[in-house]
Each structure stands twice: as structure tokens, then as C-alpha cells.
Design an enzyme around this catalytic site. Structure first.
Site, PDB file in Angstrom:
ATOM      1  N   GLU A  82       0.377   1.021  -0.052  1.00  0.00           N
ATOM      2  CA  GLU A  82      -0.398  -0.222   0.057  1.00  0.00           C
ATOM      3  C   GLU A  82      -1.486  -0.150   1.126  1.00  0.00           C
ATOM      4  OE1 GLU A  82       2.861  -0.079  -0.130  1.00  0.00           O
ATOM      5  OE2 GLU A  82       3.577  -1.403  -1.722  1.00  0.00           O
ATOM      6  N   PHE A 144      15.996 -10.725  -0.300  1.00  0.00           N
ATOM      7  CA  PHE A 144      15.585  -9.335  -0.486  1.00  0.00           C
ATOM      8  C   PHE A 144      14.053  -9.216  -0.486  1.00  0.00           C
ATOM      9  CE2 PHE A 144      14.493  -5.741  -3.346  1.00  0.00           C
ATOM     10  CZ  PHE A 144      14.904  -4.728  -2.493  1.00  0.00           C
ATOM     11  N   GLN A 145      13.559  -8.318   0.320  1.00  0.00           N
ATOM     12  CA  GLN A 145      12.119  -8.053   0.465  1.00  0.00           C
ATOM     13  C   GLN A 145      11.331  -9.301   0.884  1.00  0.00           C
ATOM     14  OE1 GLN A 145      10.654  -5.793  -2.969  1.00  0.00           O
ATOM     15  NE2 GLN A 145      11.181  -3.920  -1.885  1.00  0.00           N
ATOM     16  N   LYS A 194       7.016 -16.389  -5.714  1.00  0.00           N
ATOM     17  CA  LYS A 194       7.242 -16.007  -7.107  1.00  0.00           C
ATOM     18  C   LYS A 194       7.302 -17.232  -8.020  1.00  0.00           C
ATOM     19  CE  LYS A 194       9.872 -12.635  -9.758  1.00  0.00           C
ATOM     20  NZ  LYS A 194      10.957 -11.638  -9.711  1.00  0.00           N
ATOM     21  N   MET A 506     -10.101  15.074  18.395  1.00  0.00           N
ATOM     22  CA  MET A 506     -10.613  14.169  19.416  1.00  0.00           C
ATOM     23  C   MET A 506      -9.603  13.990  20.538  1.00  0.00           C
ATOM     24  SD  MET A 506     -13.206  12.556  20.406  1.00  0.00           S
ATOM     25  CE  MET A 506     -14.419  11.914  19.250  1.00  0.00           C
TER      26      MET A 506
END
Lengths: 604, 190
Positions: A82, A144-145, A194, A506
Site C-alpha cells: 500500500e 479484526f483489522q 463497510k 548519503m
């Protein structure tokens, strides 16, 4: 035409017809109120906002949205992580100037977006991120999640929304687009539960229009301020224009150029300002700041007037504030009132859209003779330019600077260059000369390693007809290299140049200069990037000598699909000049006369 | 220096967090914060008192305005204004010393709002120093104060100060912007 190609052409045709049909019915949604599910409303609203591509990754809490996708003419790009989705939306926005859209599911999907959102926030990039969340009935129960993504992203978004009802989806999204692109742009997150995706509601695109945008109430461009600015410009002996990202965000390229040309004022650029003023213009000094060339920083330190246009006096640009441009009066033209006097105290603040302010200021600015000051600056370039690495005779060594210079020469400077973060990024800024806006896409404020590859994919979607090059270090490339598969799946053409020096370069450079060469955790083992590309079906080649660069770049450019070049460059080269953090702008470390790090054939 | 901001914000979940988070980000401690309904439907009024450098006022106000749910911000600074605080103080009181506390309450122009056999509750409104004064006197007897609840400061400018942004909210957006500008100049020149 091969059978496969014919089949593909047929599907494309079929798709086009289907798309037309869909579009017709789709437009109907926009004009006639219809009852739709929250998920359908989401897509219909995106269509209405002109979105064509969405970068995302599905999951449980956003499945109703994905299920509804097939009914709408939007291309979904499946990412591999993501973070990649957020950077792609960001790259898309930077290349096109339009709002980029990223999508993820709840929980880990949402948290993976955060780095990408913060990157866009720090660089003022317009972006809308859509996340699914668990049903509103179980919000706050550690389902959940489930994660509080609006809470997490509060400090790194311009604004965010939690939507729990289908009837609020359209208005929240439309408002998100308005916020993202208005004033000083930035990312907005819309978190949709949802049950809001599943429920139905009346969809009326027009009615969901947000109330008209209210500009920041502290914007102020006063007659007296304009007059004072004009007076300062008229009387200045050593003026410098500082051009930042705002030049492009506001579309003020022409106005800045007119100001510079009319009053004969040299222009220094911030990293994100590159492209806002043509690099090959005689008045262009190049990039200022920590890795800016000495003549730019000296000019700023010697200046008696700085005209800051859409830039925010970042610490990488100013060095120590107490010794920054002490002789100069400062005019700050800026759209965000919170930036005024934040780092540098200014004498005249013109708070408003840069282009509008310059339109008002320009009629008051008359032609002036700036030749003496320009000559002084020109003279200060002398010795430095000779020592420039691109002018060194070809000793067989491949320096990153060579690659940048040759890429610029070979692409005619017309390509969109997307960089990652680190040494290669600074070399790109120094040696690739950008004449056009939105041709350098780079993470400035947050300095996000791993930005490059996904942002390049986003840029290619924004500008499918343009040549897109990713330039990345071996370190940053590995952070998001999984997106190579996205390139293949989406069949897009990107050229990849890895500047491979076997170090986190760097950081190694800082260790070399400031930590007694204690190279802790910077030597880096990488996979064979050419083989890695091959595993994805992407051709590539390694380049070890400067003499090979031209042919390799030519091969990459002429290859119809993506191509990867692994440039094995000098291992312990450093970006010069450098102003150590906490030093004044003129206290820079120069490239040594004879580079003690230069490896000879016998050393290998 | 002490800064006092009066802010009108949308009355909906999460808005307080956004405002508070802004001060957190700037590493500025909020000394006092009061929130309640305002004269406008759907808008809450906040009085925020914070300690910050004198130059910080401009940036805080500008940053507050950048929050989508913030409708108006006024930096009171040194402008003439009325500031009040409400305190509820529960003190242990027996029939023996009740009269003494009643006298104190009288002197401070406070009120007794609850009275039981062991304790009584004092309600007092006033400026901070006055409330501090009462508390100090009550503390002369160590065991006397049982609980203190203070509202934090509420501030309102003196004289005619119409929050024109709010008034304009019901009007066209352009008018609103114009009037917002006016209100800004008003508050800056005042």
C-alpha cells in the site's frame, strides 16, 4: 499482427464499447438522482470528479467497493504494497497537477499508506486516500483489522473524514477533492466503514457538491505591501529570486520569468522548485541550499534583496538561520499564512496565490539594469565550473554525475525524471537540467526512500506519452522494488536507472564527513538487479564504464517495454558542495582538487 | 507570553482533537481550554489559553484557520476583554465552623450551592486571581478543601464585536469571504 496481439486488440475494442455503454449509464447517474450502494456511490463520485486511475490493494473491509468497480470506467492499478499505492497517487499528482487517488483496506492496509501520505503532506501534493474500515457497529471494539486511521493520519493530512453512512459518501469525497486541491494542496483521507459501503442511498452528484471553497481568511495582499515590494525591487543592487514548489502549484512559471527578465534578477531554485524556471535560462542560477552550487549560495548570502516565491525557507535551504542572508531585505510571496515569519523574518509579506500576486506586482515593476550584479555572480562561477566532475577527462571511472549528465544530454532534457532519496537525488538535481515544469518528481520535505519506483509508475499513468525515467539508489530501490511486478502487470514502459555504489551513500557520506568514517550499517549487499529485473521479464544490463553509458541508455530508450540499467558507479564518491547541517550557507565543503577517493584500476 | 484565542468550531466528533493536536504538534502546553455551545447552531465556542512566544500568536492563529472544522479564530492578545472562570469548591464543614465559611463566601461574593452535614459546596465566578484568593484563604485550614473543580477561562471581547464570519455563513460564500477579511482586520486593528 500475432494471434495474441489480435486477441488483445479485440479485448481492447470490446472494452471500449463496454466502457462507452457504461459511461453513458454512468453519466446518467451524475445527472439523475439514483439509488445506489455506498460502494457504487464512491466510484460514481470518483468518475464525476474526473478520476481515471486508482492505485490500490483490496482487502476485507473494502471488498464491497472492489465488487462494484466493474460497473465504472476507472482503471484500478494493483500495487504490491500500500505504500506503493500512496506514492503512485503522489507521483500521478505531481506529474499531472491533478488529484491522485489511492485506496486500501482497513488495518495494515491503511497504516501502510501512512508514509506515502506524510510524503505528500510535506511536499503539498494533492491526493485523496480512501480506506475501508470495519462496520460502524463494531467501531472501537478492536475488531479484526480495525485501526483508527483517521486518528493516525490526523497530523499528516490536510483533513480526514470518517464516513459511517452511505448517504455521506458522495459529499465527503467531493469535499475531500476540494480540500486536496485548494489553497496549499495536500493529502486528504476518507475512511469508509463497510456498512456504509453496503447500504444504499440516493446519489445526487450535484447535490453532494461542497459549499464553495473559503480561502484562508488571513490571505492579504495590500496596496501598501505591493508598493513596498516594488520599491525594494527598484532600489535593490543585488536581488535574488528564490523559486519554490509554489511556482508550479500556482502555475506562475510565466509570471516568475517575466519578473526575472524584466528586472534582470537571477533565480535560485529549491529542490522542488526545479522545473519552475528553465535551467538553461541565462538568469537561472540552479539549486540552492545544502547541496546547491557555491555561486547560488554566495549570491544569496551577498544579496540585498530576496524575493521568495512559493517556498518556505526549509532548513535544507537556509542553513543556520542566524547567519542566513543577513544583508538582505526579504519579500515573501506565499499562499499559506502559517509560513510567514516561521523560519525567516520577512520585510514584506504578500500572502496569496503566487500567480495572482505576481500579476498584481508586475505592472509596478519596470526594467532595470542588473548587469553589474549578474557579472559578479558569473565571475564567482569561474573556478568552480572547471573542477566540475562532468568536465573531468574520462579516466574509465563511472561517476554518478556522468550518468546524470549523459541522461540529460541523451533525452534532450525532455523526460520526466523521478528520483528516490539520497546522493543520486542530489546529483540529479545538480546535473540534469530541467527546463520544463513537472519534469522532476522527487520527495523533498520528508525525504522518503522507496518513493522513486512507485512514484515513477504514477507519473507514467499521468503522462503515458512521455518518457519516464526512474533514477534510484541501490538502497532506496530495494525498499519498494516489489512494484517491478506492478510495471509488468500493467504493461507500462518505464526506464530504470539504478545508481549502484554498494552503500547507503548519503548516510555513508555523513559518516565520512562527521563520524570519522565509521561506516556503520551503510555497506549494502544487493541482489543482482539485472537478474531481478529478468525474473520479472524486464530486460536490463549493467554499466561499468562511462564509455558504455550512451549505448546502454539508447538501448533502454528504444526498448518498447520497461528496461533496467544497473550503473556500477564509484563507490565512495560524495555529493559536493555540501553545507554541513547547522552551518551557514557559505561554509561549504568543496570537492577536493584531486579526489583522494578516486580508485585506480589497480585498486579494484 | 500568555495567548488567549477564541475560536468557533464545528460541533462534531473529533474537532477538539484536531485543535488540541495542533498545540501538541507545536509543543505548546494548553493552560486552559473551555468549550461550549455558542450563539450559532452547530458551532461551539472555545477559549484557549496557552503560553508561547510573542511571535507564535500569528502562526497559531493561521494554523488554526487551516483546520477544516475551524470557522473563526480571534487572538485576544492585549485587547480589552472580560475573562471569567467558574470554580466549584467542596469544603469540609461542621456546624461549628460553617458560619465562618459563610462569612468568607460573603466577602468573596461567592454562593453556597450544596450543604450537607459534613460538607458544603461553594460556587464562585470571577477572574483567576479572585478564585485563587478564595482557595488560598480556605487552605489556611489544611484539611478543609475536599475537591476543586475549575472551568478554565472564558473570554469575550468588550464592546461591539460581531463575529461576522458566523453571520455570513448563512449567506453567499463570496460575502462570507469578504466579511471574514473584515473580521480579520477588525481583530488586528482592535
Amino acid at each position: 499482427m500475432t494471434g495474441k496481439a489480435q486477441a488483445r486488440a479485440k479485448t481492447v475494442e470490446a472494452k471500449a464499447i463496454a466502457t462507452e455503454e457504461i459511461e453513458a449509464s454512468e453519466r446518467a447517474h451524475l445527472t439523475t438522482p439514483t439509488r445506489l450502494t455506498g460502494a457504487e456511490i464512491l466510484w460514481a463520485t470518483l468518475v464525476g470528479e474526473g478520476v481515471q486511475e486508482v492505485f490500490g490493494y483490496p482487502g476485507g473491509a473494502i471488498l464491497p467497493v472492489y465488487d462494484a468497480l466493474r460497473k465504472f470506467p476507472i482503471r484500478h492499478v494493483l500495487v504490491r504494497h500500500e505504500q506503493g499505492a500512496a506514492h503512485m497517487a503522489d507521483g500521478y499528482a505531481r506529474a499531472s497537477g491533478n488529484v491522485g487517488v489511492a485506496m486500501a483496506t482497513s488495518g495494515p492496509g491503511a497504516t501502510n499508506l501512512v508514509t506515502g501520505i506524510a510524503t505528500a503532506m510535506l511536499d503539498s501534493v494533492p491526493m485523496v486516500c480512501i480506506t475501508g474500515n470495519v462496520s460502524s457497529k463494531v467501531l472501537g471494539t478492536d475488531a479484526f483489522q480495525e485501526i483508527d486511521i483517521t486518528g493516525i493520519t490526523l497530523p499528516v493530512t490536510k483533513h480526514n473524514f470518517l464516513v459511517t453512512k452511505a448517504e455521506d459518501v458522495a459529499s465527503a469525497l467531493r469535499q475531500a477533492f476540494q480540500i486536496a486541491r485548494s489553497g496549499r494542496p495536500g493529502p486528504v483521507l476518507v475512511d469508509i466503514t463497510k456498512d456504509a459501503q453496503q447500504a444504499t442511498a440516493e446519489f445526487n452528484f450535484e447535490a453532494a457538491k461542497p459549499r464553495s471553497y473559503r480561502p484562508h481568511p488571513m490571505l492579504r495582499v495590500e496596496e501598501s505591501g505591493l508598493a513596498e515590494a516594488a520599491e525594494l525591487i527598484r532600489n535593490a543592487k543585488r536581488p535574488v529570486i528564490l523559486a519554490g514548489h509554489g511556482v508550479m502549484e500556482s502555475g506562475a512559471m510565466e509570471q516568475v520569468r517575466t519578473l526575472a527578465e524584466r528586472a534582470q534578477i537571477p533565480v535560485g531554485l529549491t529542490l522542488l522548485g526545479i522545473g519552475g524556471f528553465p535551467a538553461t535560462h541565462p538568469l537561472c542560477l540552479g539549486m540552492m541550499g545544502m547541496h546547491g552550487e557555491s555561486w547560488v549560495n554566495h549570491a544569496i548570502q551577498e544579496a540585498d534583496l530576496l524575493i521568495a516565491c512559493g517556498m518556505r525557507f526549509d532548513d535544507r535551504v537556509t542553513g543556520t538561520l542566524s547567519s542566513y542572508a543577513t544583508k538582505a531585505k526579504k519579500i515573501h510571496i506565499e499562499v499559506d499564512p502559517a509560513e510567514i515569519n516561521k523560519n525567516v523574518k520577512v520585510d514584506v509579506a504578500l500572502v496569496g496565490d503566487l500567480r495572482e500576486v505576481l500579476e498584481e506586482l508586475l505592472p509596478r515593476v519596470s526594467a532595470r539594469d542588473g548587469s553589474a550584479w549578474l557579472k559578479t555572480i558569473e565571475a564567482s562561477k569561474g573556478a568552480v565550473a572547471v573542477r566540475d566532475i562532468k568536465n573531468l577527462p574520462d579516466s574509465g571511472h563511472l561517476y554518478a554525475a556522468h550518468v546524470m549528465h549523459d541522461l540529460w544530454r541523451l533525452t534532450g532534457g525532455n523526460a520526466i525524471i523521478v528520483t528516490d532519496v539520497g546522493q543520486h537525488q542530489m546529483w540529479e538535481a545538480q546535473y540534469f537540467h530541467h527546463d520544463l515544469p513537472r519534469t522532476l518528481i522527487t520527495s523533498g520535505g520528508l525525504g522518503t526512500m522507496g518513493f522513486g519506483l512507485p512514484a515513477a509508475i504514477g507519473a507514467k499513468f499521468a503522462c503515458p506519452d512521455k518518457e519516464v525515467w526512474l533514477i534510484a539508489g541501490d538502497g532506496g530501490f530495494q525498499m519498494t522494488q516489489s512494484e517491478l511486478a506492478t510495471i509488468v502487470q500493467e504493461k507500462i514502459k518505464i526506464n530504470i536507472a539504478i545508481i549502484n555504489n554498494g552503500y547507503l551513500g548519503m548516510v555513508r557520506q555523513w559518516q565520512e564527513f562527521f563520524y570519522e568514517r565509521n561506516y556503520e550499517a551503510t555497506p549494502l549487499v544487493s541482489p543482482d538487479f539485472v537478474k531481478l529485473a529478468d525474473a520479472h521479464g524486464i530486460p536490463g544490463r549493467a554499466v561499468r564504464k562511462r564509455s558504455e553509458v550512451e549505448a546502454a541508455v539508447g538501448e533502454a530508450r528504444s526498448n518498447p517495454g520497461p528496461f533496467l540499467l544497473n550503473f556500477m558507479v564509484e563507490k565512495e564518491d560524495a555529493v559536493y558542495p555540501m553545507i554541513p547541517a547547522g552551518s551557514a550557507l557559505h561554509e561549504m565543503i568543496r570537492r577536493p582538487e584531486r579526489d583522494p577517493l578516486e580508485e585506480l584500476a589497480g585498486d579494484m | 507570553m500568555l495567548h488567549t484565542f477564541v475560536s468557533y468550531v464545528e460541533d462534531r466528533p473529533g474537532v477538539l482533537t484536531r485543535v488540541a493536536s495542533l498545540f501538541r504538534r507545536l509543543n505548546i502546553n494548553i493552560i486552559s481550554l473551555t468549550v461550549g455551545r455558542s450563539e450559532r447552531e452547530g458551532l461551539s465556542r472555545m477559549t484557549i489559553v496557552a503560553e508561547a512566544s510573542s511571535e507564535a500568536g500569528h502562526r497559531i492563529r493561521a494554523s488554526l484557520f487551516k483546520l477544516e472544522n475551524v470557522v473563526d479564530v480571534d487572538d485576544i492578545a492585549q485587547a480589552p476583554a472580560v475573562t471569567r472562570e467558574l470554580a466549584l469548591i467542596k469544603v469540609a464543614a461542621t456546624p461549628q465552623n460553617r458560619a465562618q465559611i459563610f462569612d468568607l463566601v460573603e466577602v468573596f461574593r461567592a454562593r453556597i450551592v450544596d450543604l450537607t452535614t459534613e460538607s458544603l459546596m461553594i460556587e464562585m465566578t470571577g477572574v483567576e486571581s479572585k478564585i485563587e484568593g478564595l482557595i488560598e484563604i480556605l487552605r489556611e485550614d489544611e484539611s478543609r478543601i475536599l475537591e476543586i473543580c475549575r472551568s478554565g477561562k472564558m473570554t469575550m471581547r468588550r464592546g461591539h464585536h460581531v463575529s461576522s464570519v458566523l453571520k455570513a455563513m448563512g449567506k453567499g460564500a463570496e460575502e462570507a469571504a469578504e466579511e471574514a477579511e473584515e473580521s480579520v482586520s477588525e481583530s488586528e486593528t482592535a
